[in-house]
Design a protein around this motif. Sequence first.
Motif, PDB file in Angstrom:
ATOM      1  N   CYS A 233      35.919  39.932  43.930  1.00  0.00           N
ATOM      2  CA  CYS A 233      34.726  40.791  43.835  1.00  0.00           C
ATOM      3  C   CYS A 233      34.597  41.160  42.209  1.00  0.00           C
ATOM      4  O   CYS A 233      33.845  40.998  41.803  1.00  0.00           O
ATOM      5  CB  CYS A 233      34.638  41.989  44.604  1.00  0.00           C
ATOM      6  SG  CYS A 233      34.409  41.785  46.290  1.00  0.00           S
TER       7      CYS A 233
ATOM      8  N   TYR B 292      33.494  38.206  40.321  1.00  0.00           N
ATOM      9  CA  TYR B 292      31.804  37.937  40.535  1.00  0.00           C
ATOM     10  C   TYR B 292      31.070  38.948  39.816  1.00  0.00           C
ATOM     11  O   TYR B 292      30.214  38.714  39.034  1.00  0.00           O
ATOM     12  CB  TYR B 292      31.722  37.840  41.882  1.00  0.00           C
ATOM     13  CG  TYR B 292      32.010  36.391  42.526  1.00  0.00           C
ATOM     14  CD1 TYR B 292      31.249  35.361  42.498  1.00  0.00           C
ATOM     15  CD2 TYR B 292      33.146  36.426  43.361  1.00  0.00           C
ATOM     16  CE1 TYR B 292      31.447  34.237  43.116  1.00  0.00           C
ATOM     17  CE2 TYR B 292      33.649  35.273  44.109  1.00  0.00           C
ATOM     18  CZ  TYR B 292      32.562  34.128  43.968  1.00  0.00           C
ATOM     19  OH  TYR B 292      33.077  32.891  44.390  1.00  0.00           O
TER      20      TYR B 292
ATOM     21  N   SER C  96      35.180  47.187  41.871  1.00  0.00           N
ATOM     22  CA  SER C  96      34.688  46.092  41.405  1.00  0.00           C
ATOM     23  C   SER C  96      33.691  46.336  40.232  1.00  0.00           C
ATOM     24  O   SER C  96      33.583  45.643  39.078  1.00  0.00           O
ATOM     25  CB  SER C  96      34.351  44.951  41.941  1.00  0.00           C
ATOM     26  OG  SER C  96      35.537  44.605  43.011  1.00  0.00           O
TER      27      SER C  96
ATOM     28  N   ALA D 294      28.715  40.353  45.411  1.00  0.00           N
ATOM     29  CA  ALA D 294      30.239  40.811  46.051  1.00  0.00           C
ATOM     30  C   ALA D 294      30.258  41.277  47.261  1.00  0.00           C
ATOM     31  O   ALA D 294      31.338  40.960  47.943  1.00  0.00           O
ATOM     32  CB  ALA D 294      30.779  41.719  44.830  1.00  0.00           C
TER      33      ALA D 294
END
Length: 248
Positions: free
Chosen positions: A126, A129, A61, A179
């Motif tokens: 994730c 975010y 992510s 995350a």
Amino acid sequence: MFVFMYLPILVLAFYSFNSSPYSATWQGFTLEWYRKLFSDERILSALQNSLIVALCAVGISAVLGTLMAVGLARYQFLGKSLYRGISYLPLIIPDIAIAVATLVFLAAFAVPLSIWTIVAAHVVFCLAYVALVVSSRLTNLDPHLEEAALDLGATPVQAFIKVLLPELMPGIVAGCLLAFVLSLDDFLIASFTAGSGSNTLPMEIFSRIRTGVKPDINALSVILILLSAIAALVAELIRASGQRINTH
């Protein structure tokens, strides 16, 4: 309101030091439940799975979320507004909806459930975010810094790595910490996408409290609350320090 929110946590911490195996009466101070917790193989195995999931999901992510935030902020392309709206949908969609949708998708393509399907599902939220936090950092940066680097002979890749990325690093780290905490604490999505033998820590805790809350679970909950609070505090300090440096 604060009493309503935090009094149960204080009660939980209080009883995690109770020598009685039952939480009804206080029978003296002990650290036995914490020692027992760190010798529990099932708990340690579930913790290992949770850390693998969280670290892998956050690592993926961090890369994709940063690139997505930069692309949305710096470039114009067809369907940009629609893409922006879709990319942040995981922030507002209920976890149960994401869990069910992911399970149906995996079943439709006959993908066997394992710890890696949990990682794939966690990347979905994730990513949103990390991208959100990095985007907020981007809004406070001077866009002329990259233009100056390009004028001085840097390639677009060099300008990104040497100029933009260091400026974004506080936002990236803060987004990753946020995350990480969310992934570590997730129960719904993990329980729907986990394969046999892939229990995460929240799943293991839930399986145990169905027969009653034991003092070792109290101790584990206290540790998780402290770790989550520390990670959230560090993320906020990094984000705030980055904003102050950029302002000065």
